[in-house]
Scaffold this motif. Structure first.
Motif, mmCIF file in Angstrom:
data_model
loop_
_atom_site.group_PDB
_atom_site.id
_atom_site.type_symbol
_atom_site.label_atom_id
_atom_site.label_comp_id
_atom_site.label_asym_id
_atom_site.label_seq_id
_atom_site.Cartn_x
_atom_site.Cartn_y
_atom_site.Cartn_z
ATOM 1 N N SER A 1 4.843 11.898 8.313
ATOM 2 C CA SER A 1 3.487 12.073 7.804
ATOM 3 C C SER A 1 2.977 10.738 7.286
ATOM 4 N N GLY A 2 1.685 10.678 7.012
ATOM 5 C CA GLY A 2 1.159 9.464 6.403
ATOM 6 C C GLY A 2 0.010 8.887 7.181
ATOM 7 N N ALA A 3 -0.573 7.847 6.621
ATOM 8 C CA ALA A 3 -1.681 7.151 7.286
ATOM 9 C C ALA A 3 -1.191 6.612 8.621
ATOM 10 N N ARG A 4 -2.080 6.610 9.588
ATOM 11 C CA ARG A 4 -1.709 6.218 10.943
ATOM 12 C C ARG A 4 -2.511 5.016 11.424
ATOM 13 N N PRO A 5 -1.901 4.217 12.315
ATOM 14 C CA PRO A 5 -2.653 3.090 12.886
ATOM 15 C C PRO A 5 -3.631 3.566 13.936
ATOM 16 N N ASN A 6 -4.447 2.660 14.434
ATOM 17 C CA ASN A 6 -5.401 2.980 15.483
ATOM 18 C C ASN A 6 -4.645 3.339 16.763
ATOM 19 N N PRO A 7 -5.145 4.268 17.596
ATOM 20 C CA PRO A 7 -6.312 5.094 17.335
ATOM 21 C C PRO A 7 -5.998 6.175 16.308
ATOM 22 N N GLN A 8 -6.894 6.396 15.385
ATOM 23 C CA GLN A 8 -6.660 7.283 14.267
ATOM 24 C C GLN A 8 -6.253 8.682 14.753
ATOM 25 N N ILE B 1 0.868 -1.176 0.000
ATOM 26 C CA ILE B 1 0.000 0.000 0.000
ATOM 27 C C ILE B 1 0.906 1.228 0.000
ATOM 28 N N THR B 2 0.913 1.947 -1.089
ATOM 29 C CA THR B 2 1.745 3.144 -1.196
ATOM 30 C C THR B 2 0.975 4.368 -0.711
ATOM 31 N N ASN B 3 1.720 5.396 -0.375
ATOM 32 C CA ASN B 3 1.105 6.637 0.094
ATOM 33 C C ASN B 3 0.517 7.426 -1.082
ATOM 34 N N ARG B 4 -0.483 8.228 -0.783
ATOM 35 C CA ARG B 4 -1.001 9.143 -1.790
ATOM 36 C C ARG B 4 0.047 10.215 -2.088
ATOM 37 N N ASP B 5 0.002 10.781 -3.287
ATOM 38 C CA ASP B 5 1.031 11.734 -3.718
ATOM 39 C C ASP B 5 1.131 12.949 -2.803
ATOM 40 N N ILE B 6 0.015 13.334 -2.185
ATOM 41 C CA ILE B 6 0.035 14.541 -1.354
ATOM 42 C C ILE B 6 0.671 14.298 0.009
ATOM 43 N N PRO C 1 3.933 13.146 2.016
ATOM 44 C CA PRO C 1 5.363 12.871 1.839
ATOM 45 C C PRO C 1 5.792 11.635 2.623
ATOM 46 N N ILE C 2 6.818 10.970 2.135
ATOM 47 C CA ILE C 2 7.403 9.846 2.853
ATOM 48 C C ILE C 2 8.691 10.322 3.517
ATOM 49 N N PRO C 3 9.081 9.707 4.641
ATOM 50 C CA PRO C 3 10.230 10.214 5.410
ATOM 51 C C PRO C 3 11.586 9.762 4.877
ATOM 52 N N GLY D 1 3.090 -1.221 8.187
ATOM 53 C CA GLY D 1 2.251 -0.035 8.149
ATOM 54 C C GLY D 1 2.714 1.129 8.979
ATOM 55 N N SER D 2 3.838 1.010 9.671
ATOM 56 C CA SER D 2 4.360 2.115 10.477
ATOM 57 C C SER D 2 5.777 2.459 10.040
ATOM 58 N N TYR D 3 6.006 3.754 9.764
ATOM 59 C CA TYR D 3 7.374 4.194 9.516
ATOM 60 C C TYR D 3 8.154 4.109 10.826
#
Length: 590
Positions: free
Chosen positions: A349-356, A144-149, A151-153, A253-255
């Protein structure tokens, strides 16, 4: 006038669609044909489970918030379920692909999974969850890649490489299953595979001639993201690449806080991604090694996977001894300290695990506590079984979530003990009653003699502590309450404990199990049932139209409708295609 009317109607339709153009999430579609093939990964012909004729199966590539549609054709001679390990299917355990939640796909049937990879990035994998089938293959990567908006670390890598490692038997899954049913141990594996292939012949005595091995070609002076998954049966593996550092960047799923390792222990069911810089000279190729850990190394030397890293300007074959594995014979804390060093990158930055959206998990009040203890196998009712807190789980003929939907009584009990039973072990369908929006502390106590990995579906949990000995209330003083890694699979060392924290914000029935296939098969699992008591349908997706029925509800199952799978795939493609056309036309009429 006709043109004017057409444009007017078109503008009306564009107005209706415009919000969807900026809010609708794309569909990505895949076709899986699961079948047997004959392969010889260790030089011995055997039955292997392939997807689309390939072993391992194809890698699923998706992006955060994508709707994933996978049409599965079961061409095996037994039931099948595909489990999406680590994929947090928000609001829907209907697609999780484990027996306590879903009815299996019958042989020769077609069934379509559809779920959203919401609020996630990272490296995961899928595999067949029934009947010990993963021991014969059927697995593949899931990215699962990040959306373009977002940034990846780290800088954008020059390439992305998936590596599947795992112990392997030349007996197929049905033979291994029969051995367990007969009360026998599986014994030492016959080898370790890397991407479905046997070892490079680094040693003429240990490795027979004629075995196909994996070669990964890279360009000098570049940086690659390497995603490594341990998809084996029960063996912890040490992963390393000769003369190269592995810069850990992400896990499940976690950087992570980025740090270099010369090698890393990867336990069953775990996934990591590293940044590999090809900064060595190209005088020879380099060994990629996955070797067994926490075993008698002199006996297990042949249980070693070896692949080749080849620079495009390489001048010769890899040679010499393999790079050494960690020498911790007199320091049993080496691997544990390595695990403790893996920290969450809380500033990325990026999608985060629970709790959101929450980074202060250490300040959340714990609402329920479970101590789950496993022990060596025991005999219950004349059968060899494994247990969790004294209970050996029995999968119900009617899946738990389906029983809830139709109010079928007596399928399971919501009485899983908060502390291990003190009496005789028993076989039951006993489930944890999770409190919606509660914050659960789970202590995993391993009183067996081998490493166990534990996984929870539907969630990323925070790994806050681990140590040797028995967990006590005072052990909380050692917890990491700031940057403990969030992941879906954690190891528990023999004679040790691991503590995790889980925010129960995902409604459904979720599997909590050991990833070691032999222990899982014999009963070392349970489920956490999370129900929203409020009268709302916003916290869980409805039961899918193509849901399968079995057990007490088997009479509701209609004959296979091949067109239903086709219509789901076709409608999602058609909708998305029309949506893209309309979105493309918007600038013309602005």
């Amino acid at each position: 006038m006709a043109l004017c009317s057409f444009l007017t109607m078109l503008l009306i339709h564009i107005t209706l669609f415009v919000s969807l153009c900026y809010a609708a999430d794309p569909f990505v579609n895949f076709e899986f044909e699961v079948s047997y093939i004959t392969a010889s990964p260790l030089g011995v012909p055997q039955q292997v489970i392939a997807i689309n004729g390939k072993f391992p199966g194809p890698t699923i590539n998706s992006t955060t918030n994508n709707n994933v549609v996978v049409n599965v054709r079961n061409k095996l001679d037994e039931n099948l379920l595909i489990h999406w390990s680590g994929i947090q299917q928000r609001r829907s355990s209907w697609q999780d692909g484990v027996l306590g939640t879903n009815c299996p796909i019958p042989p020769k049937w077609n069934w379509t999974y559809q779920f959203q990879v919401k609020d996630q990035i990272g490296s995961f994998f899928y595999f067949p969850s029934l009947n010990f089938q993963r021991a014969s293959g059927g697995y593949g990567g899931f990215i699962i890649t990040n959306r373009d908006i977002i940034p990846i670390p780290f800088g954008t890598p020059d390439g992305d490489i998936t590596i599947m490692i795992g112990d392997w038997y030349t007996r197929n899954h049905t033979a291994l299953r029969k051995a367990l049913d007969a009360g026998k141990d599986l014994g030492m594996p016959d080898g370790v595979l890397i991407n479905g292939k046997g070892p490079y012949r680094y040693n003429d005595t240990l490795v027979p001639d004629g075995i196909e091995y994996e070669t990964i070609e890279v360009h000098p002076g570049r940086t690659y993201r390497i995603r490594v998954h341990n998809v084996g049966v029960s063996t912890s593996l040490n992963f390393r690449i000769q003369s190269h550092n592995l810069l850990l960047a992400e896990t499940e799923g976690s950087y992570t806080v980025q740090q270099n390792y010369t090698s890393l222990d990867i336990h069953v069911g775990q996934s990591y991604s590293f940044l590999l810089t090809t900064d060595q000279n190209a005088s020879t190729d380099y060994y990629i090694v996955a070797s067994a850990r926490f075993v008698n190394e002199s006996l297990w030397k042949r249980v070693t996977g070896v692949a080749i890293l080849r620079y495009t300007n390489s001048k010769g074959k890899a040679k010499g001894p393999l790079p050494d594995s960690p020498n911790d014979e007199f320091d049993k804390t080496f691997s544990m300290n390595q695990a403790r060093s893996i920290r969450w990158n809380v500033s990325a930055s990026g999608a985060r695990p629970n709790p959101q959206g929450s980074f202060r998990y250490g300040t959340i009040n714990v609402t329920e506590i479970y101590v789950l203890k496993n022990k060596p196998p025991v005999t219950i009712n004349g059968k060899r079984r494994t247990t969790l807190s004294g209970i050996s789980f029995v999968n119900p003929s009617t899946p738990i979530r389906l029983a809830d939907q139709y109010k079928v009584k007596g399928v399971y009990k919501l009485d899983f003990p908060t502390r291990p039973l003190t009496g005789a072990p028993r076989m039951e369908t006993s489930v944890i009653n999770g409190t919606y929006r509660g914050f659960m502390e789970v202590i995993l106590q391993n009183n067996d003699t081998k490493v166990q990995s534990y996984h929870m579906s539907g969630y990323a949990f925070f790994v806050v502590g681990m140590d040797y000995g028995e967990w006590t209330e005072n052990s909380r003083g050692t917890y990491n309450k700031w940057d403990g890694i969030a992941r879906s699979t954690t190891q528990v060392y023999p004679g040790a404990w691991t503590a995790i924290l889980i925010s129960l914000d995902n409604v459904g029935v979720w599997n909590l199990r050991t990833e070691n296939l032999d222990s899982w098969y014999l009963g070392q699992e349970t489920y956490v049932r999370v129900v929203n008591p409020e009268a709302t349908n916003k916290t869980e997706l409805p039961m899918p139209d193509n849901a399968l029925y079995c057990g007490a509800l088997s009479k509701l199952q209609k004959p296979e409708d091949i067109s239903s799978a086709t219509s789901i795939m076709g409608s999602s493609r058609l909708f998305f295609t029309l949506l893209m056309i309309v979105c493309a036309l918007i600038p013309i009429f602005r």
